[in-house]
Design a protein around this motif. Structure first.
Motif, PDB file in Angstrom:
ATOM      1  N   THR A   1       0.846  -1.186   0.000  1.00  0.00           N
ATOM      2  CA  THR A   1       0.000   0.000   0.000  1.00  0.00           C
ATOM      3  C   THR A   1       0.882   1.236   0.000  1.00  0.00           C
ATOM      4  OG1 THR A   1      -1.876  -1.036   1.142  1.00  0.00           O
ATOM      5  CG2 THR A   1      -1.708   1.350   1.285  1.00  0.00           C
TER       6      THR A   1
ATOM      7  N   GLU B   1       0.403   5.200   0.358  1.00  0.00           N
ATOM      8  CA  GLU B   1      -0.529   6.278   0.686  1.00  0.00           C
ATOM      9  C   GLU B   1       0.182   7.599   0.468  1.00  0.00           C
ATOM     10  OE1 GLU B   1      -3.891   7.527   3.975  1.00  0.00           O
ATOM     11  OE2 GLU B   1      -2.597   5.786   4.327  1.00  0.00           O
ATOM     12  N   ASP B   2      -0.360   8.394  -0.450  1.00  0.00           N
ATOM     13  CA  ASP B   2       0.276   9.650  -0.843  1.00  0.00           C
ATOM     14  C   ASP B   2      -0.817  10.677  -1.093  1.00  0.00           C
ATOM     15  OD1 ASP B   2       1.611  11.767  -2.172  1.00  0.00           O
ATOM     16  OD2 ASP B   2       3.099  10.411  -3.000  1.00  0.00           O
TER      17      ASP B   2
ATOM     18  N   ARG C   1      -4.917   6.175  -1.419  1.00  0.00           N
ATOM     19  CA  ARG C   1      -4.351   4.855  -1.137  1.00  0.00           C
ATOM     20  C   ARG C   1      -4.302   4.029  -2.420  1.00  0.00           C
ATOM     21  NH1 ARG C   1      -4.355   2.760   4.259  1.00  0.00           N
ATOM     22  NH2 ARG C   1      -4.831   0.683   3.434  1.00  0.00           N
TER      23      ARG C   1
ATOM     24  N   ALA D   1      -8.538   0.596  -0.596  1.00  0.00           N
ATOM     25  CA  ALA D   1      -7.723   1.351  -1.541  1.00  0.00           C
ATOM     26  C   ALA D   1      -8.623   2.174  -2.450  1.00  0.00           C
ATOM     27  CB  ALA D   1      -6.848   0.418  -2.375  1.00  0.00           C
ATOM     28  N   ASP D   2      -8.074   3.262  -2.949  1.00  0.00           N
ATOM     29  CA  ASP D   2      -8.752   4.023  -3.995  1.00  0.00           C
ATOM     30  C   ASP D   2      -8.512   3.394  -5.358  1.00  0.00           C
ATOM     31  OD1 ASP D   2      -9.758   6.442  -2.429  1.00  0.00           O
ATOM     32  OD2 ASP D   2      -7.625   6.439  -1.911  1.00  0.00           O
TER      33      ASP D   2
ATOM     34  N   SER E   1       5.010  -0.598   8.237  1.00  0.00           N
ATOM     35  CA  SER E   1       4.921   0.628   7.451  1.00  0.00           C
ATOM     36  C   SER E   1       6.148   1.505   7.692  1.00  0.00           C
ATOM     37  CB  SER E   1       3.660   1.426   7.822  1.00  0.00           C
ATOM     38  OG  SER E   1       2.491   0.665   7.618  1.00  0.00           O
TER      39      SER E   1
END
Length: 260
Positions: A12, A14-15, A19, A48-49, A253
């Motif tokens: 994953t 994430e920014d 996601r 998630a997107d 993470s």
């Protein structure tokens, strides 16, 4: 930004509040492969997107894992993948998962504020089966938000790699596999370190190792299962000491370094 490694090629990113999940594989067993390290990813891993599928091999495109995604999750796949894999079409239709097909050099935008995903070429066999008739390009992806993150999927080294990827701050690089021997079109720790030296990211995260192994082959070249991440870290220190290696455990993470 934050990167979470769930095992194998499943990550994953994430920014900017978006996601992005790569090559989800959420099973304890896949055919002759058994998950030997790390708990199965929790339900939150499927949130998630957008999901990026690098190529059609069963350990990267796994319809049963895609079925865990929430309706509306976008599936970004190599051009021709839905035609080549009926199971992908079925799970996308059943789960209301919009499909976006990309060729190398094409891009799409995800989320608001938008993060751009650009497909790049990978040196890897894109067929679903080793002798399958459908030849679909294997891809890597560059996720461009606050940082530029390169997810390599599966690839070998090729001279044009730095030009294909362009500048990136973070590189998610495969450093091993799921068996005692790596075939053509893969990176081992040494070649992955060379890739890191050519791409020159601020940070690199080794993936695609130490998760799945063939049943009954525990005693065959076990170092190929256990050591690739550590060996990549050692090799990168030799050939690209300016690159920070973040070697993660399963489910761990990191906020990777994105500036010099």
């Amino acid at each position: 930004m934050e990167v979470t490694w769930w095992g194998h090629a499943t990550v994953t990113v994430e920014d900017s509040g978006v996601r992005v999940l790569t090559d989800p594989l959420f099973v304890a067993r896949l055919a002759h492969l058994r998950r030997r390290r790390g708990a199965l990813p929790p339900p939150e891993a499927a949130r998630a997107d957008a999901v990026l599928i690098s190529h059609l091999h069963a350990d990267h495109l796994h319809p049963a894992s895609l079925a865990r995604l929430a309706p509306g999750t976008r599936l970004v796949v190599p051009y021709g993948a839905p035609a080549a894999v009926p199971g992908l079409r079925r799970v996308a239709a059943a789960g209301h998962l919009p499909l976006i097909e990309l060729r190398p050099g094409e891009e799409c935008r995800i989320g608001a504020p938008a993060v751009t995903v650009r497909a790049v070429r990978a040196a890897h066999d894109g067929r679903r089966l080793p002798c399958g008739p459908h030849r679909v390009p294997a891809l890597g992806y560059v996720i461009h938000g606050a940082a530029r993150t390169y997810f390599a999927g599966d690839t070998g080294l090729f001279p044009e790699l730095p030009d294909e990827v362009g500048p990136c701050e973070v590189a998610l690089l495969p450093v091993g596999g799921w068996g005692p021997f790596l075939g053509h079109g893969h990176l081992d720790p040494r070649r992955a370190a060379v890739a890191a030296s050519r791409l020159a990211p601020c940070s690199a995260v080794p993936v695609h190792y130490g998760t799945y192994w063939p049943i009954g082959l525990d005693a065959v070249r076990p170092h190929e299962f256990h050591s690739p991440g550590q060996e990549f870290e050692r090799q990168t220190a030799l050939v690209a000491p300016e690159v920070t290696v973040h070697r993660l455990g399963h489910g761990e993470s990191v906020r990777p370094r994105t500036t010099r």
